[in-house]
Design an enzyme around this catalytic site. Structure first.
Site, PDB file in Angstrom:
ATOM      1  N   HIS A 147       5.459 -13.231   6.866  1.00 23.23           N
ATOM      2  CA  HIS A 147       5.717 -11.845   6.491  1.00 23.23           C
ATOM      3  C   HIS A 147       6.835 -11.793   5.464  1.00 23.23           C
ATOM      4  O   HIS A 147       7.739 -12.628   5.478  1.00 23.23           O
ATOM      5  CB  HIS A 147       6.106 -10.997   7.713  1.00 23.23           C
ATOM      6  CG  HIS A 147       5.924  -9.540   7.490  1.00 23.23           C
ATOM      7  ND1 HIS A 147       6.892  -8.742   6.921  1.00 23.23           N
ATOM      8  CD2 HIS A 147       4.854  -8.722   7.710  1.00 23.23           C
ATOM      9  CE1 HIS A 147       6.446  -7.514   6.823  1.00 23.23           C
ATOM     10  NE2 HIS A 147       5.196  -7.468   7.291  1.00 23.23           N
TER      11      HIS A 147
ATOM     12  N   ASP B  78      -2.054  -8.494  11.442  1.00 24.41           N
ATOM     13  CA  ASP B  78      -3.437  -8.826  11.094  1.00 24.41           C
ATOM     14  C   ASP B  78      -3.985  -9.984  11.922  1.00 24.41           C
ATOM     15  O   ASP B  78      -5.191 -10.194  12.000  1.00 24.41           O
ATOM     16  CB  ASP B  78      -3.530  -9.188   9.607  1.00 24.41           C
ATOM     17  CG  ASP B  78      -3.299  -7.975   8.717  1.00 24.41           C
ATOM     18  OD1 ASP B  78      -3.670  -6.867   9.138  1.00 24.41           O
ATOM     19  OD2 ASP B  78      -2.753  -8.141   7.622  1.00 24.41           O
TER      20      ASP B  78
ATOM     21  N   HIS C 201      -2.261  -8.812   1.895  1.00 23.17           N
ATOM     22  CA  HIS C 201      -1.839  -7.565   2.582  1.00 23.17           C
ATOM     23  C   HIS C 201      -2.919  -7.212   3.613  1.00 23.17           C
ATOM     24  O   HIS C 201      -3.256  -8.021   4.462  1.00 23.17           O
ATOM     25  CB  HIS C 201      -1.595  -6.505   1.498  1.00 23.17           C
ATOM     26  CG  HIS C 201      -0.950  -5.228   1.964  1.00 23.17           C
ATOM     27  ND1 HIS C 201      -0.185  -5.135   3.094  1.00 23.17           N
ATOM     28  CD2 HIS C 201      -0.943  -3.972   1.403  1.00 23.17           C
ATOM     29  CE1 HIS C 201       0.254  -3.885   3.234  1.00 23.17           C
ATOM     30  NE2 HIS C 201      -0.196  -3.153   2.220  1.00 23.17           N
TER      31      HIS C 201
ATOM     32  N   SER D 158       0.830  -1.223   0.000  1.00 23.21           N
ATOM     33  CA  SER D 158       0.000   0.000   0.000  1.00 23.21           C
ATOM     34  C   SER D 158       0.857   1.262   0.000  1.00 23.21           C
ATOM     35  O   SER D 158       0.571   2.227  -0.728  1.00 23.21           O
ATOM     36  CB  SER D 158      -0.951  -0.001   1.196  1.00 23.21           C
ATOM     37  OG  SER D 158      -0.262  -0.277   2.394  1.00 23.21           O
TER      38      SER D 158
ATOM     39  N   ARG E 185       3.688  -5.290  16.495  1.00 21.69           N
ATOM     40  CA  ARG E 185       2.309  -4.779  16.454  1.00 21.69           C
ATOM     41  C   ARG E 185       1.349  -5.855  16.962  1.00 21.69           C
ATOM     42  O   ARG E 185       0.287  -5.552  17.512  1.00 21.69           O
ATOM     43  CB  ARG E 185       1.945  -4.349  15.030  1.00 21.69           C
ATOM     44  CG  ARG E 185       2.811  -3.216  14.504  1.00 21.69           C
ATOM     45  CD  ARG E 185       2.569  -2.962  13.027  1.00 21.69           C
ATOM     46  NE  ARG E 185       2.885  -4.124  12.208  1.00 21.69           N
ATOM     47  CZ  ARG E 185       2.718  -4.191  10.883  1.00 21.69           C
ATOM     48  NH1 ARG E 185       2.239  -3.130  10.225  1.00 21.69           N
ATOM     49  NH2 ARG E 185       3.035  -5.278  10.209  1.00 21.69           N
TER      50      ARG E 185
END
Ligand SMILES: CC(=O)SCCNC(=O)CCNC(=O)[C@H](O)C(C)(C)COP(=O)(O)OP(=O)(O)OC[C@H]1O[C@@H](n2cnc3c(N)ncnc32)[C@H](O)[C@@H]1OP(=O)(O)O
Ligand SMILES: O=C([O-])CC(=O)C(=O)O
Length: 471
Positions: free
Chosen positions: A351, A406, A302, A272, A360
């Site tokens: 990843h 995610d 993504h 992105s 995260r």
């Protein structure tokens, strides 16, 4: 606020700023635009010097594997707002997520007391400086004021879209439609000189930050509720966004602050951010550039992976409920192997760069432990974490068997009744605007070139390999 920590954070975040009296770095002008404008000459000079003194230095080589395999590890982009280390994870302007949580202004006004305000991260990513609470409050007010710049045709357009159109498609349409307000596009058409582009880009960038909550909330309220969006501009950016979505719970506000901060930026190569940068390099304006970035974010490898994680967990629960079995480490392992044997990916794991658990993921897990330790879905995610790396290692193909961002985000939202998982990537999109567009400001301020790497045909590669056996 711990002043020595802030001092250390400021010097990490802004290493080149002279610190004449040995105290805090000199505070720059009070508005964001003035602060940025004061930084532009020195940054331009530094880049020109880098080119002049070191422009011909070789920083890597490219193998045919990399050319075929999505350019992993190829160093070919300038990105200053954040940097990703494979082991440690992301640093925003030199600061890790825990460091940001300790030094950036929060809703209460005390750093370290709650999650950072998104406005703090906007300031940090754009300027590389840790802002004061007064600067952040000024930015909050400015963004609320700029939110009136959403063109009047956008909400009716969103209201006309089919309810079953994916929320990310609607988001992209909404932002593209808002582009009629671009001052950058108008300035370019009016012939402003290249060294002024960044000033008009900044106008658009701040306006995009200001209007996307209304686009995003209108989609949510239209698709799942009554279409009514209520604002509360006495709150910060995230708090107001929560009210617009229809949530009024201080704990959910804190989750949204954390969520919006950690998804902002992940250096330049992610799909992105890279798309935003690429499209922006053609001098497409920030609205069109970031709408392109949103389309990249909407892919399941993504940003869309966050909805896929929830879908995967729902399917797992459904299957074992039908079979009368409980969800535990054994049944999760069984379901993971079914997924892998069906040649599908386990969403939320793996990843392209990271080789350890995503920080995260870790900070979201810590939020869960603090706010919802007994939530059944939170416990399932924790059990998945306890078995999945082992399963993926045994499978043997995956370079990184650990969870990414995610893997955790949806479960926290679900706890607060935000169960519409097809919408989750829109929240990611509200946040990613901040990273992609903060860098886009510097792209224009530094006059970066049109991005246009070289491609090769398979025949060229075969000939090259034949003629260069030792390459
Ligand atoms: C915000 C974000 O974008 S974070 C990432 C979100 N995406 C996901 O969670 C989707 C699941 N994960 C994946 O598909 C991958 O790990 C990606 C796309 C994130 C990274 O892809 P790559 O860099 O190519 O990963 P890697 O080098 O480990 O891939 C090697 C092989 O393992 C497979 N693999 C990687 N991760 C997974 C996974 N979670 N489940 C199953 N297989 C996987 C790849 O598909 C590839 O298979 P192939 O050789 O048959 O093509
Ligand atoms: O870095 C990547 O490739 C994907 C990712 O985690 C992100 O964009 O946040």
């Amino acid at each position: 606020m711990n002043s020595s920590l802030v001092r250390a954070a400021r010097s990490i975040a802004h290493p080149r700023r002279p610190n004449i009296d040995g105290g805090l770095p000199a505070r720059s002008a009070s508005t964001l635009a003035e602060t940025l404008e004061s930084q532009v000459p020195a940054k331009r000079l530094a880049l020109a010097e880098l080119k002049k003194n070191h422009g011909s230095k070789v920083i890597g080589k490219v193998t045919i594997d990399q050319l075929i395999g999505g350019a992993r590890g190829v160093k070919c982009m300038l990105w200053e707002t954040s940097n990703l280390d494979a082991e440690e994870g992301i640093r925003f302007r030199g600061l890790t997520i825990p460091e940001c949580q300790q030094v950036l202004p929060t809703f209460s006004g005390k750093a370290g007391d709650g999650e950072p305000l998104l406005e703090s991260i906007i300031w940090l990513l754009l300027t590389s400086e840790v802002p004061t609470k007064a600067q952040v409050d000024g930015l909050t007010a400015e963004l609320h004021e700029r939110s009136s710049k959403l063109p009047k045709h956008v909400v009716p357009l969103l209201n006309s879209l089919p309810r079953d159109m994916h929320p990310m498609t609607q988001f992209s349409i909404g932002l593209n439609a808002a582009q009629t307000a671009s001052v950058f596009a108008k300035a370019y058409a009016d012939g402003v000189p290249k060294n002024e582009y960044h000033k008009f880009a900044l106008e658009d960038i701040l306006n995009v930050f200001a209007v996307i909550p209304e686009i995003a909330a209108t989609i949510y309220r239209n698709v799942y509720f009554d279409g009514i969006v209520k604002k509360d501009q006495t709150l910060d950016y995230s708090g107001n966004f929560c009210r617009m979505l229809g949530y009024d719970d201080p704990s959910f506000d804190e989750l949204m602050r954390l969520y919006l901060c950690i998804h902002t930026d992940h250096e330049g190569g992610n799909a992105s951010a890279h798309t935003t940068h690429l499209v922006g390099s053609t001098l497409s304006d920030p609205y069109l550039s970031y709408a392109a970035g949103l389309n990249a974010l909407a892919g399941p490898l993504h940003g869309l992976a966050n909805q896929e994680v929830l879908k995967w967990i729902q399917a797992l629960q459904e299957k074992f409920a039908k079979e009368g079995k409980e969800v535990n480490a054994d049944t999760i392992t069984e379901f993971a192997w079914e997924t892998l044997n069906a040649k599908k990916v386990v969403p939320g794991y793996g990843h392209a760069v990271l080789r350890k658990t995503d920080p995260r993921y870790t900070c979201q897990r810590e939020f869960g432990l603090k706010h919802m330790p007994d939530d059944p879905l939170f416990k399932i995610v924790d059990t998945i974490y306890s078995v999945m790396p082992g399963v993926l290692k045994e499978h043997g193909k995956v370079a990184n068997p650990y969870p990414n961002v995610d893997s955790h985000s949806g479960v926290l939202l679900w706890h607060y009744g935000f169960t519409q998982y097809q919408y989750y990537t829109v929240l990611f999109g509200v946040s990613r605007a901040v990273g992609g567009l903060s860098q886009l400001y510097w792209d224009r301020a530094l006059g970066l070139a049109l991005e246009r790497p070289k491609s090769h045909t398979p025949e060229w590669l075969e000939n090259f390999a034949k003629n260069n056996p030792d390459a």
